[in-house]
Enzyme design. Structure first.
Site, PDB file in Angstrom:
ATOM      1  N   ARG A  91       0.860  -1.190   0.000  1.00 21.04           N
ATOM      2  CA  ARG A  91       0.000   0.000   0.000  1.00 21.04           C
ATOM      3  C   ARG A  91       0.895   1.239   0.000  1.00 21.04           C
ATOM      4  O   ARG A  91       1.883   1.280   0.738  1.00 21.04           O
ATOM      5  CB  ARG A  91      -0.844  -0.041   1.268  1.00 21.04           C
ATOM      6  CG  ARG A  91      -2.013   0.898   1.314  1.00 21.04           C
ATOM      7  CD  ARG A  91      -2.797   0.662   2.597  1.00 21.04           C
ATOM      8  NE  ARG A  91      -3.549  -0.585   2.574  1.00 21.04           N
ATOM      9  CZ  ARG A  91      -4.710  -0.735   1.937  1.00 21.04           C
ATOM     10  NH1 ARG A  91      -5.261   0.271   1.301  1.00 21.04           N
ATOM     11  NH2 ARG A  91      -5.334  -1.899   1.949  1.00 21.04           N
ATOM     12  N   HIS A 109      11.999  -4.148  -3.463  1.00 21.05           N
ATOM     13  CA  HIS A 109      11.176  -4.186  -4.680  1.00 21.05           C
ATOM     14  C   HIS A 109      11.755  -5.232  -5.634  1.00 21.05           C
ATOM     15  O   HIS A 109      12.968  -5.288  -5.832  1.00 21.05           O
ATOM     16  CB  HIS A 109      11.174  -2.806  -5.356  1.00 21.05           C
ATOM     17  CG  HIS A 109      10.335  -2.779  -6.591  1.00 21.05           C
ATOM     18  ND1 HIS A 109       8.960  -2.822  -6.555  1.00 21.05           N
ATOM     19  CD2 HIS A 109      10.673  -2.757  -7.904  1.00 21.05           C
ATOM     20  CE1 HIS A 109       8.490  -2.815  -7.795  1.00 21.05           C
ATOM     21  NE2 HIS A 109       9.512  -2.769  -8.628  1.00 21.05           N
ATOM     22  N   GLU A 143       7.007   8.981  -3.628  1.00 18.14           N
ATOM     23  CA  GLU A 143       6.659   8.320  -4.892  1.00 18.14           C
ATOM     24  C   GLU A 143       6.867   6.820  -4.767  1.00 18.14           C
ATOM     25  O   GLU A 143       7.818   6.381  -4.127  1.00 18.14           O
ATOM     26  CB  GLU A 143       7.558   8.835  -6.031  1.00 18.14           C
ATOM     27  CG  GLU A 143       7.505  10.331  -6.257  1.00 18.14           C
ATOM     28  CD  GLU A 143       6.143  10.798  -6.708  1.00 18.14           C
ATOM     29  OE1 GLU A 143       5.519  10.083  -7.511  1.00 18.14           O
ATOM     30  OE2 GLU A 143       5.693  11.857  -6.227  1.00 18.14           O
TER      31      GLU A 143
HETATM   32  C1  GAR Z   1       8.428  -9.546  -2.606  1.00 14.86           C
HETATM   33  O1  GAR Z   1       8.839 -10.077  -3.839  1.00 14.86           O
HETATM   34  C2  GAR Z   1       8.665  -8.052  -2.561  1.00 14.86           C
HETATM   35  O2  GAR Z   1       9.830  -7.657  -3.242  1.00 14.86           O
HETATM   36  C3  GAR Z   1       7.427  -7.542  -3.262  1.00 14.86           C
HETATM   37  O3  GAR Z   1       6.390  -8.325  -2.767  1.00 14.86           O
HETATM   38  C4  GAR Z   1       6.910  -9.633  -2.457  1.00 14.86           C
HETATM   39  C5  GAR Z   1       6.514  -9.978  -1.038  1.00 14.86           C
HETATM   40  O4  GAR Z   1       6.859 -11.301  -0.736  1.00 14.86           O
HETATM   41  N1  GAR Z   1       7.226  -6.131  -3.004  1.00 14.86           N
HETATM   42  C6  GAR Z   1       6.720  -5.275  -3.888  1.00 14.86           C
HETATM   43  O5  GAR Z   1       6.322  -5.601  -4.979  1.00 14.86           O
HETATM   44  C7  GAR Z   1       6.669  -3.833  -3.414  1.00 14.86           C
HETATM   45  N2  GAR Z   1       6.569  -2.930  -4.534  1.00 14.86           N
HETATM   46  P1  GAR Z   1       7.046 -11.748   0.776  1.00 14.86           P
HETATM   47  O6  GAR Z   1       5.761 -11.322   1.499  1.00 14.86           O
HETATM   48  O7  GAR Z   1       7.181 -13.254   0.722  1.00 14.86           O
HETATM   49  O8  GAR Z   1       8.264 -11.061   1.316  1.00 14.86           O
END
Ligand code: GAR
Length: 209
Positions: A91, A109, A143
């Site tokens: 979020r 990310h 951002e």
């Molecule tokens: C991870 O790959 C993280 O880099 C991504 O969500 C996933 C969460 O996995 N985050 C984003 O996309 C943020 N923009 P996890 O809950 O197993 O750590």
């Protein structure tokens, strides 16, 4: 050791990697709490099983985004958080909240920023015909996926990769990269200054593959 609160929305595998790193007493951070915006985030059980207190602050319980982030901020204060790690917190945070935690909040990310901000990074990298992909840890700015970069890890895109195989390879790199970047921040080796990352006292640059 710095007091860390991790914010999640889902699975929590990056959270688990940070908890595991901090199990080592020599690691400069201890995980003092986990905050989720989703009551059913799988990572919550995992945190509880590791003895880490969790709080759910659900968006639906608040009239506005500002009120939601204010409630999160209250939990961070109650935990005595010094640094906040966004580990799959899905979020966008309000500018006031981000300003308050500037230089003390980091995000992971699943792409080599500034390419592929936002969602579906792995499929978009495949569609673009990328031969290299990866992950980034950066300081959080208002951002989305846009703050100064602390550390990155590249992985190859292999012939025949699909979203599943590529995301698994990147996720493995994430689990290595996030503790490394958190260590740099906790030790003051990476800090946010004038909107950029300043590096100091780095005797060797660790290449992460
Ligand atoms: C991870 O790959 C993280 O880099 C991504 O969500 C996933 C969460 O996995 N985050 C984003 O996309 C943020 N923009 P996890 O809950 O197993 O750590």
């Amino acid at each position: 050791r710095k007091r860390i609160v991790i914010m999640i929305s889902g699975r929590g595998s990056n959270m688990a990697a940070l908890i595991e790193a901090s199990d080592d007493r020599a690691f400069p951070a201890e995980i003092v709490g986990v905050v989720s915006d989703k009551a059913d985030a799988r990572g919550l059980q995992l945190a509880t099983s590791k003895g880490i207190p969790t709080r759910v602050v659900a968006r639906g319980d608040f009239a506005s985004k500002d009120a939601h982030d204010a409630a999160i901020d209250k939990e961070l204060a109650a935990f005595g958080a010094e640094i906040v790690c966004l580990a799959g917190y899905m979020r966008l945070l309000t500018p006031g909240f981000v300003a308050k935690w500037q230089g003390k909040m980091i995000n992971i990310h699943p792409a080599l920023l500034p390419s592929f901000k936002g969602l579906d990074t792995h499929q978009r990298a495949l569609d673009a015909g990328m031969r290299i992909h990866g992950c980034t840890v950066h300081f959080v700015t208002p951002e989305m996926d846009d703050g100064p970069i602390i550390a990155q890890s590249a992985v190859p895109v292999l012939i025949g990769d699909d979203e599943k195989t590529l995301s698994a390879r990147v996720l493995k790199a994430e689990h290595h990269l996030f503790p490394l970047a958190l260590r740099m921040v906790c030790e003051g080796k990476a800090s946010m200054q004038d909107g950029k990352t300043a590096f100091s006292d780095i005797e060797h640059v660790e290449q992460v593959a």
